[in-house]
Design a protein around this motif. Structure first.
Motif, PDB file in Angstrom:
ATOM      1  N   VAL A 118       0.834  -1.210   0.000  1.00 24.15           N
ATOM      2  CA  VAL A 118       0.000   0.000   0.000  1.00 24.15           C
ATOM      3  C   VAL A 118       0.860   1.247   0.000  1.00 24.15           C
ATOM      4  CG1 VAL A 118      -1.704   1.298   1.334  1.00 24.15           C
ATOM      5  CG2 VAL A 118      -1.911  -1.177   1.130  1.00 24.15           C
ATOM      6  N   ARG A 119       1.977   1.213   0.695  1.00 25.74           N
ATOM      7  CA  ARG A 119       2.823   2.401   0.813  1.00 25.74           C
ATOM      8  C   ARG A 119       3.598   2.697  -0.468  1.00 25.74           C
ATOM      9  NH1 ARG A 119       7.673   3.316   5.322  1.00 25.74           N
ATOM     10  NH2 ARG A 119       8.055   5.527   4.828  1.00 25.74           N
ATOM     11  N   ARG A 120       4.094   1.671  -1.147  1.00 21.59           N
ATOM     12  CA  ARG A 120       5.053   1.886  -2.230  1.00 21.59           C
ATOM     13  C   ARG A 120       4.517   1.627  -3.634  1.00 21.59           C
ATOM     14  NH1 ARG A 120       8.756   5.093   0.015  1.00 21.59           N
ATOM     15  NH2 ARG A 120       9.752   4.167   1.854  1.00 21.59           N
ATOM     16  N   CYS A 121       3.549   0.749  -3.787  1.00 21.48           N
ATOM     17  CA  CYS A 121       3.146   0.317  -5.124  1.00 21.48           C
ATOM     18  C   CYS A 121       2.014   1.177  -5.671  1.00 21.48           C
ATOM     19  CB  CYS A 121       2.695  -1.146  -5.077  1.00 21.48           C
ATOM     20  SG  CYS A 121       4.014  -2.286  -4.621  1.00 21.48           S
ATOM     21  N   PRO A 122       1.852   1.198  -7.012  1.00 20.00           N
ATOM     22  CA  PRO A 122       0.685   1.868  -7.609  1.00 20.00           C
ATOM     23  C   PRO A 122      -0.606   1.230  -7.112  1.00 20.00           C
ATOM     24  CG  PRO A 122       2.353   1.393  -9.274  1.00 20.00           C
ATOM     25  CD  PRO A 122       2.787   0.691  -8.025  1.00 20.00           C
ATOM     26  N   PRO A 123      -1.725   1.950  -7.173  1.00 19.05           N
ATOM     27  CA  PRO A 123      -2.974   1.451  -6.554  1.00 19.05           C
ATOM     28  C   PRO A 123      -3.407   0.069  -7.035  1.00 19.05           C
ATOM     29  CG  PRO A 123      -3.180   3.773  -7.091  1.00 19.05           C
ATOM     30  CD  PRO A 123      -1.871   3.329  -7.651  1.00 19.05           C
ATOM     31  N   LEU A 124      -3.431  -0.168  -8.338  1.00 21.46           N
ATOM     32  CA  LEU A 124      -3.908  -1.462  -8.826  1.00 21.46           C
ATOM     33  C   LEU A 124      -2.984  -2.594  -8.392  1.00 21.46           C
ATOM     34  CD1 LEU A 124      -5.112  -0.536 -12.442  1.00 21.46           C
ATOM     35  CD2 LEU A 124      -6.492  -0.936 -10.381  1.00 21.46           C
ATOM     36  N   ARG A 125      -1.695  -2.400  -8.528  1.00 23.10           N
ATOM     37  CA  ARG A 125      -0.746  -3.428  -8.106  1.00 23.10           C
ATOM     38  C   ARG A 125      -0.826  -3.637  -6.594  1.00 23.10           C
ATOM     39  NH1 ARG A 125       5.329  -2.736 -10.056  1.00 23.10           N
ATOM     40  NH2 ARG A 125       4.195  -2.954 -12.032  1.00 23.10           N
ATOM     41  N   ALA A 126      -0.977  -2.540  -5.853  1.00 19.49           N
ATOM     42  CA  ALA A 126      -1.083  -2.660  -4.397  1.00 19.49           C
ATOM     43  C   ALA A 126      -2.318  -3.460  -4.003  1.00 19.49           C
ATOM     44  CB  ALA A 126      -1.119  -1.270  -3.764  1.00 19.49           C
ATOM     45  N   ALA A 127      -3.436  -3.232  -4.701  1.00 18.28           N
ATOM     46  CA  ALA A 127      -4.664  -3.967  -4.375  1.00 18.28           C
ATOM     47  C   ALA A 127      -4.475  -5.463  -4.599  1.00 18.28           C
ATOM     48  CB  ALA A 127      -5.815  -3.438  -5.224  1.00 18.28           C
ATOM     49  N   GLY A 128      -3.826  -5.843  -5.706  1.00 18.76           N
ATOM     50  CA  GLY A 128      -3.593  -7.261  -5.957  1.00 18.76           C
ATOM     51  C   GLY A 128      -2.673  -7.891  -4.929  1.00 18.76           C
ATOM     52  N   LEU A 129      -1.582  -7.214  -4.585  1.00 22.60           N
ATOM     53  CA  LEU A 129      -0.654  -7.764  -3.600  1.00 22.60           C
ATOM     54  C   LEU A 129      -1.289  -7.849  -2.221  1.00 22.60           C
ATOM     55  CD1 LEU A 129       2.669  -5.969  -4.641  1.00 22.60           C
ATOM     56  CD2 LEU A 129       2.020  -8.352  -5.025  1.00 22.60           C
ATOM     57  N   VAL A 130      -2.103  -6.851  -1.856  1.00 19.59           N
ATOM     58  CA  VAL A 130      -2.781  -6.888  -0.557  1.00 19.59           C
ATOM     59  C   VAL A 130      -3.747  -8.060  -0.501  1.00 19.59           C
ATOM     60  CG1 VAL A 130      -4.460  -5.684   0.889  1.00 19.59           C
ATOM     61  CG2 VAL A 130      -2.510  -4.450  -0.031  1.00 19.59           C
ATOM     62  N   ALA A 131      -4.469  -8.295  -1.598  1.00 14.64           N
ATOM     63  CA  ALA A 131      -5.421  -9.410  -1.607  1.00 14.64           C
ATOM     64  C   ALA A 131      -4.706 -10.750  -1.427  1.00 14.64           C
ATOM     65  CB  ALA A 131      -6.202  -9.398  -2.919  1.00 14.64           C
ATOM     66  N   VAL A 132      -3.587 -10.934  -2.131  1.00 10.86           N
ATOM     67  CA  VAL A 132      -2.885 -12.219  -2.052  1.00 10.86           C
ATOM     68  C   VAL A 132      -2.218 -12.396  -0.684  1.00 10.86           C
ATOM     69  CG1 VAL A 132      -1.045 -13.621  -3.030  1.00 10.86           C
ATOM     70  CG2 VAL A 132      -2.523 -12.288  -4.533  1.00 10.86           C
ATOM     71  N   SER A 133      -1.471 -11.376  -0.230  1.00 14.58           N
ATOM     72  CA  SER A 133      -0.762 -11.508   1.045  1.00 14.58           C
ATOM     73  C   SER A 133      -1.727 -11.564   2.228  1.00 14.58           C
ATOM     74  CB  SER A 133       0.216 -10.339   1.217  1.00 14.58           C
ATOM     75  OG  SER A 133      -0.468  -9.099   1.189  1.00 14.58           O
ATOM     76  N   SER A 134      -2.811 -10.791   2.175  1.00  8.12           N
ATOM     77  CA  SER A 134      -3.790 -10.838   3.265  1.00  8.12           C
ATOM     78  C   SER A 134      -4.502 -12.183   3.297  1.00  8.12           C
ATOM     79  CB  SER A 134      -4.812  -9.712   3.105  1.00  8.12           C
ATOM     80  OG  SER A 134      -4.178  -8.455   3.159  1.00  8.12           O
ATOM     81  N   GLY A 135      -4.822 -12.705   2.100  1.00  2.00           N
ATOM     82  CA  GLY A 135      -5.442 -14.040   2.066  1.00  2.00           C
ATOM     83  C   GLY A 135      -4.540 -15.095   2.649  1.00  2.00           C
ATOM     84  N   ALA A 136      -3.245 -15.020   2.335  1.00  2.00           N
ATOM     85  CA  ALA A 136      -2.298 -15.982   2.899  1.00  2.00           C
ATOM     86  C   ALA A 136      -2.208 -15.852   4.405  1.00  2.00           C
ATOM     87  CB  ALA A 136      -0.917 -15.770   2.261  1.00  2.00           C
ATOM     88  N   ALA A 137      -2.271 -14.608   4.912  1.00  2.00           N
ATOM     89  CA  ALA A 137      -2.215 -14.408   6.359  1.00  2.00           C
ATOM     90  C   ALA A 137      -3.469 -14.923   7.047  1.00  2.00           C
ATOM     91  CB  ALA A 137      -2.018 -12.922   6.652  1.00  2.00           C
TER      92      ALA A 137
END
Length: 416
Positions: free
Chosen positions: A106-125
């Motif tokens: 969320v801090r470093r990536c563009p919005p669309l890329r950040a949303a995808g990474l948050v979804a994957v990493s949060s799901g894994a957590a």
């Protein structure tokens, strides 16, 4: 300074190495909690990958974060189907690393890329606790806490850090822009002033030669000496500016160049106006300085005194560059009538036909002299007006504050 920077750099890397080693050790200890060596090794690899993804450079972060989250999800899915699983910990260090991946995305990536990474990493957590052997209500509560509290909190932290970085970058850009404008004004005030004197003296020499007048060796030597002095002053001003840009601390302790009444960074006072007008009169029309007697014993704040010097200097430079038929220039500095806390700086020439087209363009924005001068005057809460006057010539008037309290505070700070 370089050695100090290197020592800080080494200490920071040493500290990061110690923290990383401690976390890696915890990952290994958590992996040993698994009932089978293969499961323990897989848990260690997954945890190390998540920790590495948190610390990789920006250009590698997206692929490492995605890969680590996918590996974690696959391992959780495989362990959830086994009959024997870790009895008490699913890998809490790995869980924290996955949450930090969401924050960094969320801090470093563009919005669309950040949303995808948050979804994957949060799901894994969220699904990570399924690796534990006993599935009961406490496990459901842990999953709920991670999904409802931990993940949104880390996302909000990432948003706050992103906003903070944006505001800090804007502040830095504003500071850099202010520094660029200040350096541009300094270069124009001093270098352009001296170069204009060189051009005026060279034109006078060429005009004399074209008119067929024979110059004596003494006159020629005097004219060349004036050109040489103006060139030396321009070179000294440039050297002081370069020194300021390279090392401000060194520049502040550097004395003014010889012959320069006020270096780009040196303190200025009303007494410097006398040298400025005398220098102008040597190669141009007579410049008369009229200084109000009440200002002789009244100290001025350094910022106000410097601004007065700049107003007079730029006005005389414009007279030399643009005015035609000037026989006399009057420089008047005094207390504003009816306002004891107001200072007036007036520069008037008696040129014929008002202002030249070049001067008109400079006022309308085609030049930078009066524009920078107006900015400088406004910085000290003053006001600048410039334009042709009735009967011919050009008039520059600056009204500056002369507050007694500000003056005393500034002087006290200087002595301190």
């Amino acid at each position: 300074m370089i050695s100090e920077f290197r020592s800080r750099f080494r200490f920071r890397h040493l500290r990061q190495g110690l923290v990383g080693s401690a976390l890696a050790l915890l990952v290994v200890l958590e992996g040993l909690n698994a009932p089978h060596p293969a499961m323990a090794a897989a848990t260690m690899v997954s945890g190390i990958l998540c920790l590495a993804a948190v610390t990789v450079p920006e250009r590698l972060f997206a692929r490492y974060a995605l890969g680590a989250a996918v590996v974690s999800c696959v391992l959780t899915g495989m362990e959830a189907r086994l009959s024997e699983r870790p009895p008490n910990t699913p890998g809490m260090v790995e869980l924290g690393a996955l949450l930090l991946l969401s924050t960094r995305a969320v801090r470093r990536c563009p919005p669309l890329r950040a949303a995808g990474l948050v979804a994957v990493s949060s799901g894994a957590a969220v699904v990570l606790p399924l690796r534990i052997e006993l599935w009961d209500d406490h496990l459901k509560e842990l999953i709920s806490v991670i999904a409802v509290c931990a993940v949104p909190f880390m996302v909000v932290v990432g948003v706050c850090l992103r906003l903070y970085d944006t505001l800090r970058e804007r502040e830095r850009e504003a500071i850099r822009q202010a520094q660029r404008l200040e350096h541009a004004r300094e270069l124009h005030d001093f270098v352009a002033h001296h170069v204009t004197a060189i051009v005026a003296q060279t034109k006078a020499a060429r005009f004399t030669a074209a008119a067929g007048h024979t110059q004596s060796p003494e006159d020629l030597d005097r004219m060349l000496a004036q050109i040489e002095r103006a060139g030396s002053q321009a070179l000294g001003s440039m050297r002081a500016m370069v020194t300021s840009l390279r090392d401000h601390a060194t520049a502040s302790a550097t004395p003014r160049p010889t012959g320069d009444p006020a270096g780009p960074l040196g303190p200025l006072g009303l007494r410097d106006l006398r040298a400025l007008t005398e220098e102008f009169s040597e190669v141009g029309p007579v410049a008369e300085l009229i200084l109000a007697p009440e200002l002789a014993d009244r100290p001025l704040p350094p910022g106000i005194a410097t601004t007065v010097h700049r107003v007079v200097q730029e006005s005389l430079t414009n007279v030399r560059k643009h005015a035609t038929g000037v026989g006399r220039v009057e420089v008047r500095v005094g207390v504003r009538p009816g306002d004891r806390e107001g200072l007036e700086v007036s520069v008037v020439d008696d040129g014929r036909g008002g202002a030249s087209p070049a001067a008109e363009r400079s006022v309308e924005g085609g030049g930078y002299g009066l524009v920078g001068l107006a900015e400088r005057v406004e910085e000290v809460n003053g006001h600048l007006t410039a334009g042709p006057r009735d009967g011919g010539g050009w008039h520059v008037l600056a009204v500056l504050p002369l507050d007694k309290t500000v003056t005393e505070e500034t002087i006290a700070c200087d002595h301190a």
